[in-house]
Design a protein around this motif. Structure first.
Motif, PDB file in Angstrom:
ATOM      1  N   TYR A  60     108.160  44.765  69.322  1.00 51.11           N
ATOM      2  CA  TYR A  60     108.098  43.940  68.111  1.00 51.11           C
ATOM      3  C   TYR A  60     109.443  43.285  67.807  1.00 51.11           C
ATOM      4  CZ  TYR A  60     103.809  46.647  66.963  1.00 51.11           C
ATOM      5  OH  TYR A  60     102.582  47.258  66.969  1.00 51.11           O
ATOM      6  N   TYR A  81     104.229  35.167  72.514  1.00 55.23           N
ATOM      7  CA  TYR A  81     104.179  36.609  72.784  1.00 55.23           C
ATOM      8  C   TYR A  81     104.571  36.938  74.215  1.00 55.23           C
ATOM      9  CZ  TYR A  81     101.406  36.713  68.449  1.00 55.23           C
ATOM     10  OH  TYR A  81     100.954  36.570  67.149  1.00 55.23           O
ATOM     11  N   HIS A 132      96.884  39.091  78.382  1.00 61.32           N
ATOM     12  CA  HIS A 132      96.890  38.492  77.051  1.00 61.32           C
ATOM     13  C   HIS A 132      95.481  38.083  76.633  1.00 61.32           C
ATOM     14  CE1 HIS A 132      98.665  36.292  73.650  1.00 61.32           C
ATOM     15  NE2 HIS A 132      97.738  35.374  73.892  1.00 61.32           N
ATOM     16  N   HIS A 135      93.258  40.777  75.771  1.00 57.83           N
ATOM     17  CA  HIS A 135      93.843  41.511  74.643  1.00 57.83           C
ATOM     18  C   HIS A 135      94.281  42.920  75.054  1.00 57.83           C
ATOM     19  CE1 HIS A 135      94.586  40.751  70.366  1.00 57.83           C
ATOM     20  NE2 HIS A 135      94.691  42.063  70.296  1.00 57.83           N
ATOM     21  N   ASN A 139     100.057  44.450  70.245  1.00 52.30           N
ATOM     22  CA  ASN A 139      99.500  43.586  69.198  1.00 52.30           C
ATOM     23  C   ASN A 139     100.611  43.014  68.317  1.00 52.30           C
ATOM     24  OD1 ASN A 139      96.533  43.791  69.564  1.00 52.30           O
ATOM     25  ND2 ASN A 139      96.906  45.961  69.190  1.00 52.30           N
ATOM     26  N   GLU A 141     100.460  40.555  66.562  1.00 56.88           N
ATOM     27  CA  GLU A 141      99.890  40.067  65.309  1.00 56.88           C
ATOM     28  C   GLU A 141     100.229  41.005  64.153  1.00 56.88           C
ATOM     29  OE1 GLU A 141      97.130  38.526  68.587  1.00 56.88           O
ATOM     30  OE2 GLU A 141      98.315  40.326  68.176  1.00 56.88           O
ATOM     31  N   GLU A 144     103.762  40.179  62.997  1.00 50.28           N
ATOM     32  CA  GLU A 144     103.782  38.930  62.238  1.00 50.28           C
ATOM     33  C   GLU A 144     103.131  39.102  60.866  1.00 50.28           C
ATOM     34  OE1 GLU A 144     104.219  35.167  65.042  1.00 50.28           O
ATOM     35  OE2 GLU A 144     102.158  35.920  65.012  1.00 50.28           O
ATOM     36  N   ALA A 145     102.131  39.968  60.760  1.00 50.68           N
ATOM     37  CA  ALA A 145     101.518  40.234  59.457  1.00 50.68           C
ATOM     38  C   ALA A 145     102.520  40.901  58.513  1.00 50.68           C
ATOM     39  CB  ALA A 145     100.278  41.105  59.628  1.00 50.68           C
ATOM     40  N   GLN A 148     104.852  38.208  57.374  1.00 47.99           N
ATOM     41  CA  GLN A 148     104.200  37.332  56.400  1.00 47.99           C
ATOM     42  C   GLN A 148     104.086  38.011  55.037  1.00 47.99           C
ATOM     43  OE1 GLN A 148     100.656  36.544  58.620  1.00 47.99           O
ATOM     44  NE2 GLN A 148     101.615  34.962  59.888  1.00 47.99           N
ATOM     45  N   LEU A 338      95.743  47.295  63.918  1.00 50.60           N
ATOM     46  CA  LEU A 338      96.370  46.802  65.148  1.00 50.60           C
ATOM     47  C   LEU A 338      97.487  47.737  65.591  1.00 50.60           C
ATOM     48  CD1 LEU A 338      96.528  42.963  64.442  1.00 50.60           C
ATOM     49  CD2 LEU A 338      95.031  44.133  66.057  1.00 50.60           C
TER      50      LEU A 338
END
Length: 434
Positions: A60, A81, A132, A135, A139, A141, A144-145, A148, A338
């Motif tokens: 991360y 990514y 990728h 999947h 993760n 995502e 990034e969550a 955010q 995730l």
């Protein structure tokens, strides 16, 4: 709680017991403990999950910095990514022989378990693109969550968010935008038409760098705690909490900045000279935004004011891991599903064995590890609370009753946040909560 010796030889409390609904937890904090009870299984669970968390976290933080510094304003960041080898080899500032403050005794490059998973995933070795698309990967995502959430809630301590609205920041961002799109008349034209849209995207990237620099510290902290536990040197939950408290103070002044590299030039959007620090501009906002607040999964709650499904005040949001109902998604807090999937790949053998012994064994490992993660984050939150008490108030062994009352008021105010029915503080007091 703190006591003193009376003339008769008995110990008398310097202040009366708390009458708060979480009085037992408050008294434990006053004695130097954690919100999480000190049991061998709790210690085993939190240390094991710290290790399982640290491995994907090592990806991360590296990818967040790669996005903030290299991908930057790419209008089609399809491969953001696909972290470069340069960033996989980027030395962690707190691990390896080159570290001026070495927290983890391991190496400074990407963790071997992470590299092995990136190569094979859950399936087999295949090109990155196939991993990728299937999947079968870390993760990002989730990371990034978290970013955010920090970006959306904003203004939760420190001067970082205020600086993003300053003319100095705007001038630095403008320089970076123009350098990145040099010769691209279409994008420069769009920037001229919609300058705020581009500046806002750069602000988001500054929070991306912020979170990357925060997690660069936490990964080696969790790796070292795992190693100490394996060596028999971390033997209690309070000792684990104290390690975190000491780590918080050791790295509190670590600079938080945002640099971007364009055509071989380093442009300082947020220079280190601004004096932003890890504790006030990254750690405290992260805990507030991610542990407590976050936001509901899309589709689980309506943001329509008439529906009255989310609080009117952002400060009252309660969708973080401290409130998460790991079973039905969206009923209260939001479980980090995730991240739970990422941690599943790196569980130490002793946690795998523990989960097999309870509930439905391997069939509900994700649920069990989600609850373990919740326990572990209550311990991290305890460390933050104790660090704040240490920085702002008085020692736990202070003999001045007024000082102890001030500490008591601080602890009670922190526990007030867990009075809402969604909080899981009461649940983690029992070992049966799985």
């Amino acid at each position: 709680m703190t006591t003193t010796t009376a003339a008769a030889g008995t110990k008398t409390p310097l202040i009366p017991p708390s009458t708060h609904p979480y009085a037992d937890v408050i008294h434990r904090l006053e004695a130097g403990g954690s919100m999480l009870p000190d049991t061998p299984e709790n210690l085993q669970q939190i240390i094991g999950i710290y290790k399982a968390y640290a491995v994907p976290m090592d990806f991360y933080w590296r990818d967040l910095l790669y996005i903030a510094e290299r991908v930057f304003l790419n209008p089609l960041p399809a491969f953001k990514y696909f972290i470069s080898q340069e960033y996989l080899d980027l030395p962690n500032s707190y691990a390896g022989d080159q570290a001026s403050l070495r927290i983890w005794r391991g190496g400074e490059k990407a963790h071997p378990e992470l590299l092995e998973f990136m190569a094979k995933g859950e399936t087999r070795a295949m090109p990155k693109l196939l991993h990728h698309l299937w999947h079968d990967r870390v993760n990002m995502e989730f990371a990034e969550a978290c970013m955010q959430a920090m970006f959306w809630h904003q203004g939760m301590g420190g001067r970082f968010n205020d600086y993003l609205a300053s003319e100095a920041y705007r001038a630095n961002a403008d320089r970076a935008i123009k350098a990145y799109f040099k010769g691209n008349l279409v994008m420069l034209g769009l920037y001229k038409l919609f300058p705020e849209m581009f500046i806002e995207k750069v602000r988001q990237l500054s929070y991306t760098a912020n979170l990357g620099l925060f997690w660069e510290v936490m990964a080696p902290v969790f790796f070292e705690m795992s190693d100490l536990y394996d060596e028999g040197q971390l033997t209690s939950v309070p000792a684990a909490m104290d390690f975190l408290v000491n780590g918080i103070f050791a790295v509190a002044g670590r600079p938080i900045y945002h640099h971007v590299f364009i055509a071989g030039e380093c442009i300082e959007i947020i220079p280190k000279s601004e004096g932003f620090t890890w504790l006030y501009e990254a750690a405290l906002p992260y805990v507030e935004a991610v542990f407590y607040r976050t936001s509901p999964f899309r589709g689980t709650k309506s943001y329509n004011a008439q529906a009255d499904q989310v609080p009117a005040d952002q400060a009252d949001f309660h969708y973080g891991i401290l409130y998460a109902d790991v079973f039905p998604v969206g009923s209260a807090g939001i479980p980090p599903t995730l991240l739970m999937q990422d941690m599943l790949h790196f569980l130490p053998p002793y946690l795998q064995e523990l989960y097999k012994q309870h509930r439905r064994g391997e069939e509900d490992q994700l649920i069990q590890l989600g609850i373990t993660f919740q326990r572990s984050m209550y311990n991290v939150t305890s460390a933050v609370i104790q660090a704040l008490r240490c920085a702002l108030l008085y020692p736990l062994d202070d003999t001045n009753p007024e000082h102890l009352k001030a500490n008591r008021s601080f602890f009670e105010a922190q526990m007030d946040r867990f009075l809402r029915p969604e909080a899981r503080l009461a649940d983690i007091q029992s070992q049966d909560y799985r």
